[in-house]
Design a protein around this motif. Structure first.
Motif, PDB file in Angstrom:
ATOM      1  N   SER A   1       0.832  -1.203   0.000  1.00 39.65           N
ATOM      2  CA  SER A   1       0.000   0.000   0.000  1.00 39.65           C
ATOM      3  C   SER A   1       0.866   1.252   0.000  1.00 39.65           C
ATOM      4  N   MET A   2       1.955   1.228   0.755  1.00 35.07           N
ATOM      5  CA  MET A   2       2.836   2.392   0.782  1.00 35.07           C
ATOM      6  C   MET A   2       3.509   2.598  -0.572  1.00 35.07           C
ATOM      7  N   SER A   3       4.020   1.512  -1.163  1.00 35.32           N
ATOM      8  CA  SER A   3       4.722   1.654  -2.443  1.00 35.32           C
ATOM      9  C   SER A   3       3.773   2.088  -3.546  1.00 35.32           C
ATOM     10  N   MET A   4       2.549   1.574  -3.540  1.00 38.20           N
ATOM     11  CA  MET A   4       1.602   1.955  -4.596  1.00 38.20           C
ATOM     12  C   MET A   4       1.181   3.418  -4.450  1.00 38.20           C
ATOM     13  N   VAL A   5       0.987   3.870  -3.229  1.00 40.89           N
ATOM     14  CA  VAL A   5       0.632   5.273  -3.015  1.00 40.89           C
ATOM     15  C   VAL A   5       1.777   6.175  -3.469  1.00 40.89           C
ATOM     16  N   MET A   6       3.009   5.796  -3.128  1.00 39.67           N
ATOM     17  CA  MET A   6       4.161   6.622  -3.505  1.00 39.67           C
ATOM     18  C   MET A   6       4.347   6.664  -5.018  1.00 39.67           C
ATOM     19  N   VAL A   7       4.248   5.497  -5.670  1.00 43.59           N
ATOM     20  CA  VAL A   7       4.450   5.454  -7.126  1.00 43.59           C
ATOM     21  C   VAL A   7       3.355   6.229  -7.833  1.00 43.59           C
ATOM     22  N   THR A   8       2.111   6.089  -7.384  1.00 45.54           N
ATOM     23  CA  THR A   8       1.005   6.813  -8.017  1.00 45.54           C
ATOM     24  C   THR A   8       1.163   8.319  -7.829  1.00 45.54           C
ATOM     25  N   SER A   9       1.518   8.738  -6.622  1.00 45.49           N
ATOM     26  CA  SER A   9       1.688  10.182  -6.390  1.00 45.49           C
ATOM     27  C   SER A   9       2.841  10.739  -7.214  1.00 45.49           C
ATOM     28  N   LEU A  10       3.928   9.982  -7.379  1.00 48.68           N
ATOM     29  CA  LEU A  10       5.045  10.445  -8.215  1.00 48.68           C
ATOM     30  C   LEU A  10       4.625  10.551  -9.674  1.00 48.68           C
ATOM     31  N   ALA A  11       3.810   9.601 -10.127  1.00 46.12           N
ATOM     32  CA  ALA A  11       3.359   9.650 -11.521  1.00 46.12           C
ATOM     33  C   ALA A  11       2.495  10.885 -11.782  1.00 46.12           C
ATOM     34  N   VAL A  12       1.589  11.198 -10.848  1.00 44.18           N
ATOM     35  CA  VAL A  12       0.735  12.375 -11.015  1.00 44.18           C
ATOM     36  C   VAL A  12       1.578  13.647 -10.935  1.00 44.18           C
ATOM     37  N   THR A  13       2.528  13.670 -10.004  1.00 41.15           N
ATOM     38  CA  THR A  13       3.410  14.842  -9.882  1.00 41.15           C
ATOM     39  C   THR A  13       4.224  15.049 -11.156  1.00 41.15           C
ATOM     40  N   ARG A  14       4.682  13.958 -11.744  1.00 43.94           N
ATOM     41  CA  ARG A  14       5.448  14.062 -12.982  1.00 43.94           C
ATOM     42  C   ARG A  14       4.600  14.670 -14.109  1.00 43.94           C
ATOM     43  N   GLU A  15       3.338  14.292 -14.165  1.00 49.26           N
ATOM     44  CA  GLU A  15       2.445  14.863 -15.181  1.00 49.26           C
ATOM     45  C   GLU A  15       2.326  16.377 -14.992  1.00 49.26           C
ATOM     46  N   VAL A  16       2.220  16.812 -13.738  1.00 46.43           N
ATOM     47  CA  VAL A  16       2.106  18.245 -13.476  1.00 46.43           C
ATOM     48  C   VAL A  16       3.403  18.958 -13.837  1.00 46.43           C
ATOM     49  N   GLU A  17       4.548  18.377 -13.485  1.00 42.70           N
ATOM     50  CA  GLU A  17       5.831  19.013 -13.771  1.00 42.70           C
ATOM     51  C   GLU A  17       6.083  19.136 -15.270  1.00 42.70           C
ATOM     52  N   GLN A  18       5.687  18.127 -16.023  1.00 45.38           N
ATOM     53  CA  GLN A  18       5.916  18.151 -17.478  1.00 45.38           C
ATOM     54  C   GLN A  18       4.866  18.966 -18.226  1.00 45.38           C
ATOM     55  N   GLY A  19       3.839  19.395 -17.537  1.00 41.98           N
ATOM     56  CA  GLY A  19       2.806  20.207 -18.160  1.00 41.98           C
ATOM     57  C   GLY A  19       1.780  19.428 -18.955  1.00 41.98           C
ATOM     58  N   THR A  20       1.797  18.094 -18.820  1.00 43.39           N
ATOM     59  CA  THR A  20       0.833  17.279 -19.575  1.00 43.39           C
ATOM     60  C   THR A  20      -0.488  17.084 -18.832  1.00 43.39           C
ATOM     61  N   MET A  21      -0.531  17.464 -17.572  1.00 42.70           N
ATOM     62  CA  MET A  21      -1.778  17.317 -16.830  1.00 42.70           C
ATOM     63  C   MET A  21      -2.851  18.251 -17.395  1.00 42.70           C
ATOM     64  N   GLU A  22      -2.435  19.467 -17.810  1.00 45.81           N
ATOM     65  CA  GLU A  22      -3.399  20.390 -18.410  1.00 45.81           C
ATOM     66  C   GLU A  22      -3.970  19.809 -19.703  1.00 45.81           C
ATOM     67  N   ASN A  23      -3.120  19.128 -20.482  1.00 39.88           N
ATOM     68  CA  ASN A  23      -3.614  18.503 -21.713  1.00 39.88           C
ATOM     69  C   ASN A  23      -4.633  17.407 -21.400  1.00 39.88           C
ATOM     70  N   LEU A  24      -4.353  16.642 -20.362  1.00 38.78           N
ATOM     71  CA  LEU A  24      -5.295  15.586 -19.994  1.00 38.78           C
ATOM     72  C   LEU A  24      -6.627  16.168 -19.521  1.00 38.78           C
ATOM     73  N   LEU A  25      -6.561  17.249 -18.743  1.00 37.51           N
ATOM     74  CA  LEU A  25      -7.789  17.845 -18.228  1.00 37.51           C
ATOM     75  C   LEU A  25      -8.564  18.577 -19.319  1.00 37.51           C
ATOM     76  N   ALA A  26      -7.890  18.925 -20.433  1.00 32.26           N
ATOM     77  CA  ALA A  26      -8.575  19.587 -21.555  1.00 32.26           C
ATOM     78  C   ALA A  26      -9.360  18.605 -22.397  1.00 32.26           C
ATOM     79  N   THR A  27      -9.126  17.312 -22.207  1.00 29.69           N
ATOM     80  CA  THR A  27      -9.867  16.295 -22.956  1.00 29.69           C
ATOM     81  C   THR A  27     -11.270  16.151 -22.360  1.00 29.69           C
ATOM     82  N   PRO A  28     -12.159  15.444 -23.049  1.00 25.79           N
ATOM     83  CA  PRO A  28     -13.520  15.258 -22.510  1.00 25.79           C
ATOM     84  C   PRO A  28     -13.558  14.483 -21.193  1.00 25.79           C
ATOM     85  N   LEU A  29     -12.436  13.911 -20.782  1.00 25.44           N
ATOM     86  CA  LEU A  29     -12.422  13.172 -19.527  1.00 25.44           C
ATOM     87  C   LEU A  29     -12.595  14.102 -18.333  1.00 25.44           C
TER      88      LEU A  29
END
Length: 201
Positions: A153-181
């Motif tokens: 549970s600890m490793s999955m939470v850490m890996v998931t949070s790092l993946a989301v943080t990476r999306e924000v740092e690379q600026g791709t999170m805005e692209n994902l949120l601009a989709t119909p999703l």
């Protein structure tokens, strides 16, 4: 993690209804290790309470218990314990003999205290312990699954949070949120792959 739990459910199978039997029950209750949930007289009823999970211990007081005590014959007390978690039951099991000896000391006085050779050192009763479901007392059966759950549970939470943080740092999170999703669906899409990896692990 509590390796010294108190108020564990205990049943007493009393095949000898006497004042000495009641002293044993009260002595077990006074240790605070046990919560006496039932005093039964039907043979095998205590074992059924352990099997159903309602009791973690059952103390069987044999027929003729008082007679043997008065004669100094050191009657046996059978303690059946659910030892699936040996680290939790170990201290409670070791406290039974001392508690019974201390409880009977108030009754076995005067002529009743003679007891025969070696009885004072060994105690007035012979406590026989039967560990059910884990007779070898292997602690890994109980602790390893819990440790695995914590690590995963600890490793999955850490890996998931790092993946989301990476999306924000690379600026791709805005692209994902601009989709119909919707944002919830984006987060589910990020979490599910790592959940599957955790299941494989």
């Amino acid at each position: 993690i509590n390796n010294d739990p108190r108020h564990l459910p205990l049943a007493v199978e009393a095949n000898d209804n006497s004042a000495l039997t009641r002293s044993v029950v009260e002595a077990l209750r006074n240790t605070t290790y046990f919560e006496v949930i039932a005093v039964v007289e039907a043979p095998g009823e205590g074992e059924r309470l352990v099997e159903s999970g309602k009791a973690q211990f059952v103390v069987t007081i044999p027929a003729g218990f008082t007679r043997d005590l008065v004669r100094g014959a050191r009657p046996q007390l059978l303690v059946t314990a659910d030892a699936t978690d040996p680290s939790a039951t170990g201290n409670a099991i070791s406290a039974i003999a001392q508690a019974v000896s201390a409880g009977l000391a108030h009754d076995l006085t005067g002529p009743l205290a003679r007891g025969g050779s070696g009885m004072a050192e060994a105690g007035p009763v012979d406590v026989v312990v039967h560990r059910s479901y884990n007779p070898e007392g292997i602690t890994s059966h109980n602790t390893v699954p819990g440790v695995l759950a914590i690590i995963l549970s600890m490793s999955m939470v850490m890996v998931t949070s790092l993946a989301v943080t990476r999306e924000v740092e690379q600026g791709t999170m805005e692209n994902l949120l601009a989709t119909p999703l919707r944002p919830f669906e984006v987060m589910v899409g990020k979490i599910v792959p790592y959940f599957l990896i955790g299941m494989v692990q």
